[in-house]
Scaffold this active site. Structure first.
Site, PDB file in Angstrom:
ATOM      1  N   GLU A   1       0.816  -1.239   0.000  1.00  0.00           N
ATOM      2  CA  GLU A   1       0.000   0.000   0.000  1.00  0.00           C
ATOM      3  C   GLU A   1       0.841   1.276   0.000  1.00  0.00           C
ATOM      4  O   GLU A   1       0.390   2.352   0.335  1.00  0.00           O
ATOM      5  CB  GLU A   1      -0.953   0.114   1.192  1.00  0.00           C
ATOM      6  CG  GLU A   1      -1.976  -0.931   1.577  1.00  0.00           C
ATOM      7  CD  GLU A   1      -2.346  -2.037   0.650  1.00  0.00           C
ATOM      8  OE1 GLU A   1      -1.474  -2.898   0.370  1.00  0.00           O
ATOM      9  OE2 GLU A   1      -3.495  -2.101   0.215  1.00  0.00           O
TER      10      GLU A   1
ATOM     11  N   TYR B   1       3.586   1.957   1.876  1.00  0.00           N
ATOM     12  CA  TYR B   1       4.241   2.302   3.146  1.00  0.00           C
ATOM     13  C   TYR B   1       5.753   2.023   3.054  1.00  0.00           C
ATOM     14  O   TYR B   1       6.246   1.527   2.038  1.00  0.00           O
ATOM     15  CB  TYR B   1       3.591   1.535   4.306  1.00  0.00           C
ATOM     16  CG  TYR B   1       2.187   2.026   4.615  1.00  0.00           C
ATOM     17  CD1 TYR B   1       1.979   3.328   5.075  1.00  0.00           C
ATOM     18  CD2 TYR B   1       1.074   1.211   4.439  1.00  0.00           C
ATOM     19  CE1 TYR B   1       0.696   3.802   5.350  1.00  0.00           C
ATOM     20  CE2 TYR B   1      -0.212   1.665   4.711  1.00  0.00           C
ATOM     21  CZ  TYR B   1      -0.398   2.966   5.170  1.00  0.00           C
ATOM     22  OH  TYR B   1      -1.670   3.427   5.431  1.00  0.00           O
TER      23      TYR B   1
ATOM     24  N   ARG C   1       2.884  -8.732   4.215  1.00  0.00           N
ATOM     25  CA  ARG C   1       1.925  -8.176   3.243  1.00  0.00           C
ATOM     26  C   ARG C   1       2.730  -7.625   2.080  1.00  0.00           C
ATOM     27  O   ARG C   1       3.431  -6.616   2.196  1.00  0.00           O
ATOM     28  CB  ARG C   1       1.102  -7.079   3.935  1.00  0.00           C
ATOM     29  CG  ARG C   1       0.032  -6.470   3.074  1.00  0.00           C
ATOM     30  CD  ARG C   1      -1.348  -7.018   3.415  1.00  0.00           C
ATOM     31  NE  ARG C   1      -2.366  -6.310   2.658  1.00  0.00           N
ATOM     32  CZ  ARG C   1      -3.142  -5.379   3.175  1.00  0.00           C
ATOM     33  NH1 ARG C   1      -3.029  -5.044   4.435  1.00  0.00           N
ATOM     34  NH2 ARG C   1      -4.038  -4.788   2.430  1.00  0.00           N
TER      35      ARG C   1
ATOM     36  N   HIS D   1      -1.612   3.846  -1.703  1.00  0.00           N
ATOM     37  CA  HIS D   1      -2.681   4.798  -1.363  1.00  0.00           C
ATOM     38  C   HIS D   1      -2.766   5.926  -2.379  1.00  0.00           C
ATOM     39  O   HIS D   1      -3.830   6.494  -2.589  1.00  0.00           O
ATOM     40  CB  HIS D   1      -2.470   5.367   0.040  1.00  0.00           C
ATOM     41  CG  HIS D   1      -2.806   4.384   1.122  1.00  0.00           C
ATOM     42  ND1 HIS D   1      -3.956   3.629   1.118  1.00  0.00           N
ATOM     43  CD2 HIS D   1      -2.139   4.019   2.239  1.00  0.00           C
ATOM     44  CE1 HIS D   1      -3.984   2.845   2.178  1.00  0.00           C
ATOM     45  NE2 HIS D   1      -2.889   3.061   2.873  1.00  0.00           N
TER      46      HIS D   1
ATOM     47  N   GLN E   1     -18.314   4.915   3.884  1.00  0.00           N
ATOM     48  CA  GLN E   1     -18.813   6.146   4.512  1.00  0.00           C
ATOM     49  C   GLN E   1     -18.573   6.218   6.018  1.00  0.00           C
ATOM     50  O   GLN E   1     -18.320   7.298   6.537  1.00  0.00           O
ATOM     51  CB  GLN E   1     -20.314   6.298   4.221  1.00  0.00           C
ATOM     52  CG  GLN E   1     -20.583   6.752   2.809  1.00  0.00           C
ATOM     53  CD  GLN E   1     -22.067   6.801   2.492  1.00  0.00           C
ATOM     54  OE1 GLN E   1     -22.522   6.135   1.584  1.00  0.00           O
ATOM     55  NE2 GLN E   1     -22.837   7.577   3.227  1.00  0.00           N
TER      56      GLN E   1
END
Ligand code: FAD
Ligand code: NAP
Ligand code: SF4
Length: 700
Positions: free
Chosen positions: A183, A185, A233, A271, A358
């Site tokens: 992601e 990082y 991961r 991201h 949301q």
């Protein structure tokens, strides 16, 4: 428009004679330990980690998921040192005094046969504070802070910090750790040339770039011994320019296995990637093919992930050999009992995650506690409980008017407390505005919430009266103790010259009544519904009943994802920004001068905007509406008038509460409660409607 209904019509292992979901529910032997089944609850930051007294609530949150049958839980990310924290007060595990609070979590989970791993996350240049570090001094496009390039001493120190944090995790009772290497990082930043332009032993070829990952795994293994789960991961798809090639990803996976990892979890997209990876418009199980491809390369078990939200989908993925385990995160916010319900062959009772973000991710990005739109109890397990009425309390006879999200949720929760509820709606189906929402391409999941409530109403024996418009007289005559008005909204009427012209349509005429719409369209109002109407007109293929969400190959192509992995990062940027051919000209208008779509969801708004831009939809802020004539819509922008020569003008200008019955009922002496759109229409969404229903059910 077709709506996927995999929950009810699956052919995968759900017949009463056979054990349901045999692959999903099979144990997994890791040699030194066994996992009860193939479900992994993926890492989610909840916000409770930093709240005062939050760990007791966090323990209750995880305990409910363990009780619900999850095989392996991975916690939200915790940094191994100060610089790696998400934000200034972000969680960190680096001192002995940090251990005790974690014990509350592990002891709660270990009341059940569930294992739990702590995720170790060093954010690198994604840290939202001025002390961030990274392989090179390159700022991320999504963070205002520029990182410092790490010295070799800092790199070695960070590896030691990962090992020490793992040691502390073991002391706290965790069964293992997940080392976050995807992601975008820190470890992922080291692995890719996009962010690593070092010329020492930690940059250059893939062997050097993956050194941080591999040395970290080795150091952790050396510190915690053989009988501790290490999940790595791995970013299998970077989906950014300067991401790794398939060969590099494979080289890294093999080295991760050799260094001593127990499991490899799949990471999809940085991201900062401009490809959506988890929002509701991403097709279900859209990325499992990459894990399947990796299965040929390594022999330790692989976990696959992203937009897997039903046991049927998970079973299909595992049965077809694409992975050994399935990671689901948000589906366990939506329903803590997901696994147990699947095991009891009751998957139609599962409250399905609709991928809206949301109440979960959008909250986390606003530094608010996470929860769930369809399950407001998520992360509020100690605060929101529908306890049965005690013997001294009155069991009330309640009428609920309106079977939209608010009325549905209230009916179920109030019945759980012991009240006698009857539900009325004037139309022929339950669901309220969700019946309209589910027709928008990319919002097919909204169907699942209606399916869930249909089942729950039956299980709770709530009498449901459809095609039954209630009046004040009928309600006053029926002898109810109290009335809950969940009657929703009425679209706002506008005062523009020519508003009654036949060219003008309301969003309900377009979406519900399917009135034919011309090729040139102006949409008044660019809120959630304005965007949805534009999406409906631009993207739905009425003749085939298909949207991109129901056609994986077309969806991947549309977003430039190269399944053949010919390009690094598997991202074909030409395709990503390519315009989609369309025969409709749509202009989306708003009066505000702010960016159009600014008020949409924090983590999903950009997808709606990007998608409409690809379809050539024009967005115009700072508009005043002058008049509507046979020629079209006359507007003024920056003091200049212009005529939009359109065939239709569609009004999506917000709503007003429908409280027609309130006054007469109160006059007649009945106690009336207003929830959902009937209470407040401005900026009302289903998250507020359902939460408000839950809060009223708790106290009524
Ligand atoms: P409603 O859903 O409006 O339900 C009210 C019900 O009351 C209706 O079924 C109506 O028939 C019934 N009723 C009214 N008067 C009477 C009467 N006298 N007697 C009997 N029955 C009566 N929200 C989100 O959070 N996320 C989204 O992505 C989202 N997308 C949307 C997309 C579209 C296209 C639309 C139209 C809405 C969307 N919304 C979304 C908004 C969301 O659907 C509403 O906020 C929510 O439905 C409000 O719930 P409610 O129960 O208050 O009212
Ligand atoms: P909304 O979000 O409040 O948007 C209303 C739009 O109409 C705004 O663009 C507003 O912009 C315009 N408007 C308001 N009064 C007007 C007037 N008198 N004349 C002309 N324009 C006017 O409402 P909505 O789009 O109807 O959505 C309803 C609710 O459903 C929202 O609260 C939303 O949260 C929810 N929803 C959410 C999603 C989602 O994806 N999360 C999707 C759909 C709906 P200007 O005032 O600048 O013109
Ligand atoms: Fe899923 Fe939406 Fe709930 Fe998040 S808020 S868990 S995306 S249903």
């Amino acid at each position: 428009m077709t709506t996927p209904n995999t929950t009810n019509n699956s052919s995968v292992g759900t017949s009463p004679e056979e054990k349901p979901f045999p692959h999903l529910l099979a144990p997994l032997d890791l040699g030194f330990t066994q996992l009860a089944n193939r479900t992994l609850m993926g890492s989610m930051h909840t916000g409770l980690e930093e709240e005062k007294g939050g760990f007791a609530k966090l323990a209750a949150f995880y305990e409910e998921r363990a009780k619900g049958g999850v095989g392996l839980i991975v916690t939200g990310g915790v940094s191994p040192n100060k610089r790696g924290r998400v934000a200034p007060f972000g969680s960190e595990l680096s001192h002995f005094w940090h251990v005790n609070k974690h014990k509350q979590v592990t002891e709660a989970v270990h009341k059940y046969p569930t294992k739990i791993c702590l995720q170790l996350l060093h954010t690198g240049r994604y840290a939202y504070h001025p002390f961030s570090v990274a392989p090179s001094k390159i700022k991320s496009p999504i963070n205002p802070f520029t990182p410092r390039a790490m010295s070799v001493r800092q790199i070695n120190g960070t590896i030691k910090d990962f090992a020490h944090a793992s040691y502390l995790a073991a002391k706290a009772g965790y069964d293992g750790v997940e080392i976050m290497g995807s992601e975008g990082y820190l470890i992922n930043q080291f692995a890719c040339i996009r962010t690593n332009q070092r010329s020492d032993d930690w940059g250059g070829n893939i062997e050097n770039r993956m050194r941080l990952a591999i040395e970290t795994i080795k150091a952790v293994r050396a510190k915690v011994g053989d009988k501790f789960i290490i999940i790595f991961r791995l970013s299998m798809l970077d989906l950014v320019e300067g991401g790794n090639s398939w060969d590099e990803v494979v080289t890294m996976a093999k080295a991760v296995e050799k260094a001593g990892a127990t499991l490899i979890n799949t990471g999809i997209g940085w991201h900062e990637a401009r490809v959506p990876t988890i929002v509701t418009s991403v097709p279900r199980a859209a990325f499992t093919w990459v894990t399947e491809r990796m299965k040929k390369e390594v022999s330790i078990p692989l976990v696959t992930t992203n937009r897997i939200n039903t046991p049927e989908i998970a079973e299909k993925v595992l049965a077809s050999g694409q992975a050994d385990m399935v990671s689901m995160a948000r589906p366990f916010l939506a329903d803590a009992d997901f696994v147990n319900k699947a095991a009891e062959n009751k998957s139609d009772e599962i409250n399905t995650c609709i991928g809206c973000n949301q109440a979960c991710l959008d909250h986390v990005f606003q530094q608010k506690r996470a929860s769930c739109l369809v399950n407001p109890r998520a992360c509020y397990e100690t605060e929101l409980n529908f306890n049965k009425l005690d013997t001294a309390s009155k069991r009330k006879k309640l009428a609920v008017i309106g079977a939209g999200p608010a009325g549905l949720a209230f009916s179920v929760y109030a019945t759980e407390r012991g009240h006698k509820v009857e539900l009325f709606d004037k139309i022929s189906e339950i669901g309220g505005q969700f019946n309209v929402a589910k027709q928008i391409p990319g919002k097919e999941e909204f169907y699942e919430t209606i399916r869930y409530f249909n089942k729950q109403l039956a299980l709770h024996n709530v009498p449901v009266h459809l095609n039954n418009e209630q009046s004040a007289e009928s309600l006053l005559a029926a002898g109810f103790d109290e009335v809950v008005l969940a009657t929703g909204i009425k679209p706002r009427k506008l005062d523009i010259e020519g508003i009654d012209h036949p060219k003008v349509l309301s969003y309900l005429q377009v979406l519900r009544e399917k009135v034919s719409v011309g090729k040139k369209v102006a949409i008044i109002g660019a809120g959630g519904i304005g965007f949805d109407v534009a999406t409906f007109l631009a993207e739905s293929h009425v003749e085939t009943g298909e949207s991109l969400t129901t056609n994986l190959e077309a969806w991947l192509k549309n977003w430039g994802v190269d399944k053949t992995y010919q390009v690094p990062g598997a991202l074909n940027t030409d395709k990503l920004f390519e315009q989609v051919a369309t025969d409709r000209q749509i202009t989306l208008l708003q009066r505000k001068t702010t960016k159009v779509g600014k008020g949409l969801g924090k983590t999903s708004g950009w997808v709606h905007r990007a998608s409409l831009q690809k379809h050539g939809v024009k967005m115009l802020p700072g508009v005043s509406y002058k008049s509507i004539t046979d020629d079209g819509l006359l507007i003024e922008v920056d003091g200049k008038e212009q005529l939009l020569a359109v065939d239709n003008i569609i009004v999506c200008a917000g709503q007003e509460s429908n409280r027609d019955l309130q006054q007469a009922l109160e006059k007649g002496g009945l106690n009336v409660h207003l929830i959902g759109g009937a209470n407040v229409a401005a900026e009302l969404d289903a998250k507020h409607a359902i939460r408000q229903a839950a809060e009223l059910a708790m106290i009524i």
